[in-house]
Scaffold this motif. Structure first.
Motif, PDB file in Angstrom:
ATOM      1  N   ARG A   1     -12.580   7.590 -24.333  1.00  0.00           N
ATOM      2  CA  ARG A   1     -11.862   8.710 -24.043  1.00  0.00           C
ATOM      3  C   ARG A   1     -12.469   9.719 -24.502  1.00  0.00           C
ATOM      4  O   ARG A   1     -13.054  10.853 -23.799  1.00  0.00           O
ATOM      5  N   ASP A   2     -12.924   9.806 -25.980  1.00  0.00           N
ATOM      6  CA  ASP A   2     -13.452  11.029 -26.653  1.00  0.00           C
ATOM      7  C   ASP A   2     -14.615  11.215 -26.463  1.00  0.00           C
ATOM      8  O   ASP A   2     -15.406  12.063 -26.262  1.00  0.00           O
ATOM      9  N   ALA A   3     -15.566  10.148 -26.849  1.00  0.00           N
ATOM     10  CA  ALA A   3     -17.055  10.242 -27.054  1.00  0.00           C
ATOM     11  C   ALA A   3     -17.626  10.306 -25.536  1.00  0.00           C
ATOM     12  O   ALA A   3     -18.490  11.056 -25.306  1.00  0.00           O
ATOM     13  N   LEU A   4     -17.191   9.292 -24.542  1.00  0.00           N
ATOM     14  CA  LEU A   4     -17.681   9.300 -23.407  1.00  0.00           C
ATOM     15  C   LEU A   4     -16.940  10.338 -22.254  1.00  0.00           C
ATOM     16  O   LEU A   4     -17.629  10.806 -21.417  1.00  0.00           O
ATOM     17  N   GLY A   5     -15.785  10.918 -22.614  1.00  0.00           N
ATOM     18  CA  GLY A   5     -15.117  11.924 -21.910  1.00  0.00           C
ATOM     19  C   GLY A   5     -14.182  11.367 -20.598  1.00  0.00           C
ATOM     20  O   GLY A   5     -14.109  12.366 -19.823  1.00  0.00           O
ATOM     21  N   LEU A   6     -13.804  10.167 -20.557  1.00  0.00           N
ATOM     22  CA  LEU A   6     -13.135   9.830 -19.642  1.00  0.00           C
ATOM     23  C   LEU A   6     -11.724  10.347 -19.758  1.00  0.00           C
ATOM     24  O   LEU A   6     -11.395  10.318 -20.939  1.00  0.00           O
ATOM     25  N   GLU A   7     -11.120  10.201 -18.498  1.00  0.00           N
ATOM     26  CA  GLU A   7      -9.743  10.551 -18.862  1.00  0.00           C
ATOM     27  C   GLU A   7      -8.994   9.354 -18.788  1.00  0.00           C
ATOM     28  O   GLU A   7      -8.963   8.410 -18.140  1.00  0.00           O
ATOM     29  N   LEU A   8      -7.623   9.338 -19.690  1.00  0.00           N
ATOM     30  CA  LEU A   8      -7.157   8.332 -19.995  1.00  0.00           C
ATOM     31  C   LEU A   8      -5.871   8.744 -19.033  1.00  0.00           C
ATOM     32  O   LEU A   8      -5.097   9.417 -18.996  1.00  0.00           O
ATOM     33  N   VAL A   9      -5.665   7.795 -18.010  1.00  0.00           N
ATOM     34  CA  VAL A   9      -4.830   7.952 -16.703  1.00  0.00           C
ATOM     35  C   VAL A   9      -3.514   7.373 -17.055  1.00  0.00           C
ATOM     36  O   VAL A   9      -2.467   7.918 -17.069  1.00  0.00           O
ATOM     37  N   ALA A  10      -3.458   6.051 -17.839  1.00  0.00           N
ATOM     38  CA  ALA A  10      -2.012   5.517 -18.011  1.00  0.00           C
ATOM     39  C   ALA A  10      -2.544   4.482 -19.107  1.00  0.00           C
ATOM     40  O   ALA A  10      -3.645   3.951 -19.149  1.00  0.00           O
ATOM     41  N   ILE A  11      -1.442   3.968 -19.690  1.00  0.00           N
ATOM     42  CA  ILE A  11      -1.452   2.791 -20.578  1.00  0.00           C
ATOM     43  C   ILE A  11      -0.297   2.093 -19.951  1.00  0.00           C
ATOM     44  O   ILE A  11       0.980   2.459 -20.102  1.00  0.00           O
ATOM     45  N   GLU A  12      -0.506   0.633 -19.713  1.00  0.00           N
ATOM     46  CA  GLU A  12       0.547  -0.032 -19.128  1.00  0.00           C
ATOM     47  C   GLU A  12       0.613  -1.556 -19.441  1.00  0.00           C
ATOM     48  O   GLU A  12      -0.459  -1.841 -19.866  1.00  0.00           O
TER      49      GLU A  12
ATOM     50  N   ALA B   1      -5.320  -0.096 -20.920  1.00  0.00           N
ATOM     51  CA  ALA B   1      -5.710   1.458 -21.021  1.00  0.00           C
ATOM     52  C   ALA B   1      -6.593   1.736 -19.785  1.00  0.00           C
ATOM     53  O   ALA B   1      -7.599   1.152 -19.736  1.00  0.00           O
ATOM     54  N   ILE B   2      -6.308   2.735 -18.543  1.00  0.00           N
ATOM     55  CA  ILE B   2      -6.796   2.864 -17.507  1.00  0.00           C
ATOM     56  C   ILE B   2      -7.464   4.298 -17.588  1.00  0.00           C
ATOM     57  O   ILE B   2      -6.917   5.123 -17.982  1.00  0.00           O
TER      58      ILE B   2
END
Ligand code: CO
Length: 142
Positions: free
Chosen positions: A22-33, A43-44
């Motif tokens: 999420r932080d280093a690669l910059g992907l968006e955390l959409v949801a944790i289910e 974690a999606i």
């Protein structure tokens, strides 16, 4: 339609893996289910603003007999499966069974995001645990 839907990556702890994805690669955390059928917490992640891009799903075991716990024991963290998106999972399962590549389930089950999913054993695919995933009507829940 057949396209890569997501990569499933085994991790020991979501919270320890998220700073990289999420932080280093910059992907968006959409949801944790939690997906009870798979005994995992997921974690999606996906590129910001691109709902159609292939996702990264980080998979943390929720029980010692989770398939992800077994993967971590045997192989350590890393790629657990590749998921392909399909329009009609039942038809695809039948077509695969007809060519000697049956799915590991007799019928699809509910996976992350309300998708219907099944898996093909690596023995059938040349070494890849392959998930087939049919999004719910109206699109995935996230
Ligand atoms: Co998956």
């Amino acid at each position: 339609m057949t396209a890569i839907d997501h990569l499933g990556i085994a991790v020991a702890k979501l919270e320890e893996a998220l700073p990289f994805w999420r932080d280093a690669l910059g992907l968006e955390l959409v949801a944790i289910e939690v997906v009870a059928s798979e005994k995992v917490r997921v974690a999606i992640l996906r590129p910001k603003g691109d709902a159609h891009a292939a996702r990264v799903e980080l998979l943390e075991p929720t029980a010692p007999d989770s398939p992800i716990a077994k993967h971590l024991e045997k192989r350590g963290p890393g790629i657990h499966h590749v998921a392909m998106k399909v329009d009609d999972i039942a038809a695809r399962m039948a077509a695969l069974a007809a060519v000697g590549k049956p799915a590991m389930d007799s019928a699809p089950r509910v996976g992350a995001g309300g998708c219907m999913v099944t898996f093909l054993h690596p023995k059938s695919t040349g070494g890849v645990l392959l998930e087939l995933s049919q999004p719910p009507a109206g699109g995935a829940h996230h």
